[in-house]
Enzyme design. Sequence first.
Site, PDB file in Angstrom:
ATOM      1  N   HIS A 223      10.939  26.339  59.409  1.00 40.10           N
ATOM      2  CA  HIS A 223       9.609  26.864  59.107  1.00 40.10           C
ATOM      3  C   HIS A 223       8.683  26.418  60.240  1.00 40.10           C
ATOM      4  O   HIS A 223       8.227  25.274  60.271  1.00 40.10           O
ATOM      5  CB  HIS A 223       9.141  26.289  57.766  1.00 40.10           C
ATOM      6  CG  HIS A 223       7.829  26.807  57.289  1.00 40.10           C
ATOM      7  ND1 HIS A 223       7.712  27.559  56.150  1.00 40.10           N
ATOM      8  CD2 HIS A 223       6.570  26.671  57.779  1.00 40.10           C
ATOM      9  CE1 HIS A 223       6.425  27.860  55.951  1.00 40.10           C
ATOM     10  NE2 HIS A 223       5.722  27.328  56.933  1.00 40.10           N
ATOM     11  N   CYS A 256      -2.013  25.478  57.089  1.00 36.52           N
ATOM     12  CA  CYS A 256      -1.843  24.443  56.071  1.00 36.52           C
ATOM     13  C   CYS A 256      -3.213  23.922  55.678  1.00 36.52           C
ATOM     14  O   CYS A 256      -3.923  23.383  56.529  1.00 36.52           O
ATOM     15  CB  CYS A 256      -0.959  23.295  56.575  1.00 36.52           C
ATOM     16  SG  CYS A 256      -0.771  21.972  55.361  1.00 36.52           S
TER      17      CYS A 256
END
Length: 314
Positions: A223, A256
């Site tokens: 990822h 994020c």
Amino acid sequence: MGVRELGLPERLPTAEGLPERVTIWEVGPRDGLQNESAVVRVEVKLEFLDRLARAGLTTVEATSFVRPEWVPQLADAETLLERLAPHPGVRYPVLVPNRRGLERALAAGVGHIAVFASATETFARRNLNSGLDEQFAMFEPVVAKARAEGLDVRGYLSMCFGDPWEGPVPPAQVVRAGRRLLDLGCTQLSLGDTVGVATAGSVEALLDAFAAEGVDPGALAVHFHDTYGQALANTLAALRRGVRTVDSSAGGLGGCPYAESATGNLATEDLVWMLDGLGVRHGVDLDALVEASVWMADRLGRPSPSRVVRALAG
């Protein structure tokens, strides 16, 4: 201009040393939309999920059962899943942070969940309000219950290459954390470059460290974030080490919310373009995928950061 108009070959032979087929784990509807400053309407999310499935993606992470006050953008998880019309052969995993999240997921009838752990102490405390070791005690009953109910469980492991508070993360530390998730019963481990600092060399070193501990690369996924423009190079390095599942986000959505230095995920379109050029099968219609990302970009009011989207849609 679409792919067909460019006159590219339909199928190239698979490049030496690469898997013949790769599973693309689409995270845009969850990891991408959770970072939006404004809440996206559930009708838009449902249309996005439908368009991604029609483009040929077979694993589309739909939402997250986190507390609504933590991630208000995904507060509509139950409503979304209740109204979702699944495509045959498509999996719609959801992220669960704890036992309560699992209970909500089970009530919604999901068949595949993911838990989210950290490879570093600081990020575990910032993201999970738990220490590096304590987080596994929190996940143990979640994974055990999910497996007992017949669910597949993915383990996300963040900060696998670098942490903005702790600096470079030693591969041995990542392997210890990753093995603990696998030993709990996770069926797959996704290695996250949360702030995008990985290089092809550090990817190879980490995957070699997992291999030295007996972890099959088939149990791993990667990822990558494209903060320094290395996501595709890192993906290629992972594929050459035997990884066969790659996380990506349609249109390059996401980052994020707990790490401000994290920029967007690897764009699914950029990944597909590279895989096509390497002769690696994936099952995705690139033109349809670009259309889906342009459609979503219009709803978000800004252009997609994906270079392939810009090239083909321009």
